[in-house]
Scaffold this motif. Sequence first.
Motif, mmCIF file in Angstrom:
data_model
loop_
_atom_site.group_PDB
_atom_site.id
_atom_site.type_symbol
_atom_site.label_atom_id
_atom_site.label_comp_id
_atom_site.label_asym_id
_atom_site.label_seq_id
_atom_site.Cartn_x
_atom_site.Cartn_y
_atom_site.Cartn_z
ATOM 1 N N LEU A 46 0.834 -1.321 -0.017
ATOM 2 C CA LEU A 46 -0.051 -0.184 0.004
ATOM 3 C C LEU A 46 1.005 1.329 -0.008
ATOM 4 N N THR A 47 1.338 1.706 -1.233
ATOM 5 C CA THR A 47 2.242 2.596 -1.376
ATOM 6 C C THR A 47 1.947 4.026 -0.901
ATOM 7 N N PHE A 48 0.515 4.129 -0.876
ATOM 8 C CA PHE A 48 -0.103 5.623 -0.798
ATOM 9 C C PHE A 48 -0.334 5.798 0.785
ATOM 10 N N LEU A 49 -0.084 4.889 1.687
ATOM 11 C CA LEU A 49 -0.565 4.789 3.040
ATOM 12 C C LEU A 49 0.174 5.938 3.749
ATOM 13 N N ALA A 50 -0.546 6.861 4.272
ATOM 14 C CA ALA A 50 0.220 8.012 4.963
ATOM 15 C C ALA A 50 -0.283 7.970 6.401
ATOM 16 N N SER A 51 -1.278 7.200 6.874
ATOM 17 C CA SER A 51 -1.681 7.037 8.240
ATOM 18 C C SER A 51 -2.092 5.586 8.625
ATOM 19 N N PHE A 52 -1.284 5.064 9.618
ATOM 20 C CA PHE A 52 -1.749 3.674 9.769
ATOM 21 C C PHE A 52 -1.652 3.471 11.690
ATOM 22 N N ASN A 53 -2.833 2.708 11.973
ATOM 23 C CA ASN A 53 -2.766 2.409 13.286
ATOM 24 C C ASN A 53 -3.322 1.009 13.429
ATOM 25 N N VAL A 54 -2.736 0.169 14.210
ATOM 26 C CA VAL A 54 -3.002 -1.136 14.603
ATOM 27 C C VAL A 54 -2.969 -1.276 16.198
ATOM 28 N N SER A 55 -2.849 -0.105 16.823
ATOM 29 C CA SER A 55 -2.821 -0.405 18.354
ATOM 30 C C SER A 55 -3.672 -0.849 18.926
ATOM 31 N N HIS A 56 -3.305 -1.599 20.187
ATOM 32 C CA HIS A 56 -4.325 -2.450 21.100
ATOM 33 C C HIS A 56 -5.112 -3.135 20.538
ATOM 34 N N ASN A 57 -4.557 -4.239 19.933
ATOM 35 C CA ASN A 57 -5.100 -5.582 19.390
ATOM 36 C C ASN A 57 -4.315 -6.607 20.094
ATOM 37 N N ASN A 58 -4.447 -7.662 19.537
ATOM 38 C CA ASN A 58 -3.632 -8.921 20.195
ATOM 39 C C ASN A 58 -2.664 -9.155 19.001
ATOM 40 N N LEU A 59 -1.872 -8.571 18.050
ATOM 41 C CA LEU A 59 -1.277 -8.884 17.066
ATOM 42 C C LEU A 59 0.297 -9.249 17.676
ATOM 43 N N GLN A 60 1.008 -9.821 16.772
ATOM 44 C CA GLN A 60 2.175 -10.643 17.381
ATOM 45 C C GLN A 60 3.071 -10.699 16.161
ATOM 46 N N GLY A 61 4.303 -11.067 16.401
ATOM 47 C CA GLY A 61 5.342 -11.449 15.377
ATOM 48 C C GLY A 61 5.994 -9.963 15.040
ATOM 49 N N LEU A 62 6.729 -10.219 13.951
ATOM 50 C CA LEU A 62 7.583 -9.017 13.627
ATOM 51 C C LEU A 62 6.664 -8.091 12.633
ATOM 52 N N ILE A 63 6.751 -6.679 12.907
ATOM 53 C CA ILE A 63 6.306 -5.951 11.928
ATOM 54 C C ILE A 63 6.999 -5.919 10.530
ATOM 55 N N PRO A 64 6.186 -6.132 9.518
ATOM 56 C CA PRO A 64 6.951 -6.063 8.182
ATOM 57 C C PRO A 64 7.770 -5.012 8.040
#
Length: 342
Positions: A252-270
């Motif tokens: 997603l090359t146009f992504l200017a704002s991104f938020n995945v806070s306060h979930n149960n995600l795990q592993g390495l951030i790509p």
Amino acid sequence: MAHNSLYGVVDERIVNLTNLIILDLNSNQPSGNIPSNTGTPSSLKFMILHTNNLAGSLPQYLLNCTNLIELNLRFNNFEGVISMFNFSKFVHLSKIDLQRNYFTCIFPVSLYSCKSLRAIRLSFNDIEGQIQPEILSLKSLSFLSLGGTRLTNVTGAMKILMRCESFVALFFSYNFLGEEIPADGEMVEFNGFQNLQVLSISQLQFLRSLDPSFNNFSGDIPNQISNLINLERLDLSMNQLSGEIPTSITSLTFLASFNVSHNNLQGLIPKSTQLQGFDISAFEGNPKLCGAPLPMSAPERLVLMKMIRKPKTWRMNIIKFHGFMFLSVLGSFSDSGEFVVL
């Protein structure tokens, strides 16, 4: 009689079975029209004729089947203007499935009178129009599939449907073609979907902002989200999403704002120029998530300290660990707990 090799035309005498409750001929090979005699099994509750070669229009005598609970005719060759069919007589109707036929009409508003409806699937028919506010009267409706039709006004549809607290799954793929979701103040938010688990609007290629934050979404982040190639803002925060952040998001090359806070995600951030460029606050609240831009966690620091304890010799390499560069020492721990250099 389902899943047999029955073929031929349905015998017209079937309508004389006045005490018939279930008619299930699904996944066979019958052809032709449903019998159009004036007689009718008025006690019929389940008509399940999907996955056949049946054709013609819906016979009007079906309106006498006021006890009907399920009408499943998907994957056939039925046709006709179903908006002329008065579904309001089916006060007990819980499920209607007419997927992949040749029905034409504006969305049949008489379905809004079927207060017991839990599932509507009219996808891949020649249906047009807009979602009307009357759909809010269907308090038990949890499944709505209208993909592959010709619906318009995605903004109006979302503003109405987000007020339906009972929805679990919404499918609108291959609709609203060419429409652009308004941005900023006019942007549709998804805060009203309290129980929604599946939302399919994959053909919204012009979508620039997606914000289903502060809901109870669970499961993995779908890879298909990368199909929204014009997405500039993605906010999945304050949900119960799990699994890893899909690497496909890096496209997603146009992504200017991104938020995945306060979930149960795990592993390495790509790893990508964009994801590593977002603030730490975009990822916080996921204890098992690691990698830049997040700082090294306490357990990670502890492992590093143990690795460098009392070494006899050093074999040094400069390596990267979760986005940080440091010296590595090749070694192991003995049974006594002392570090042994290899």
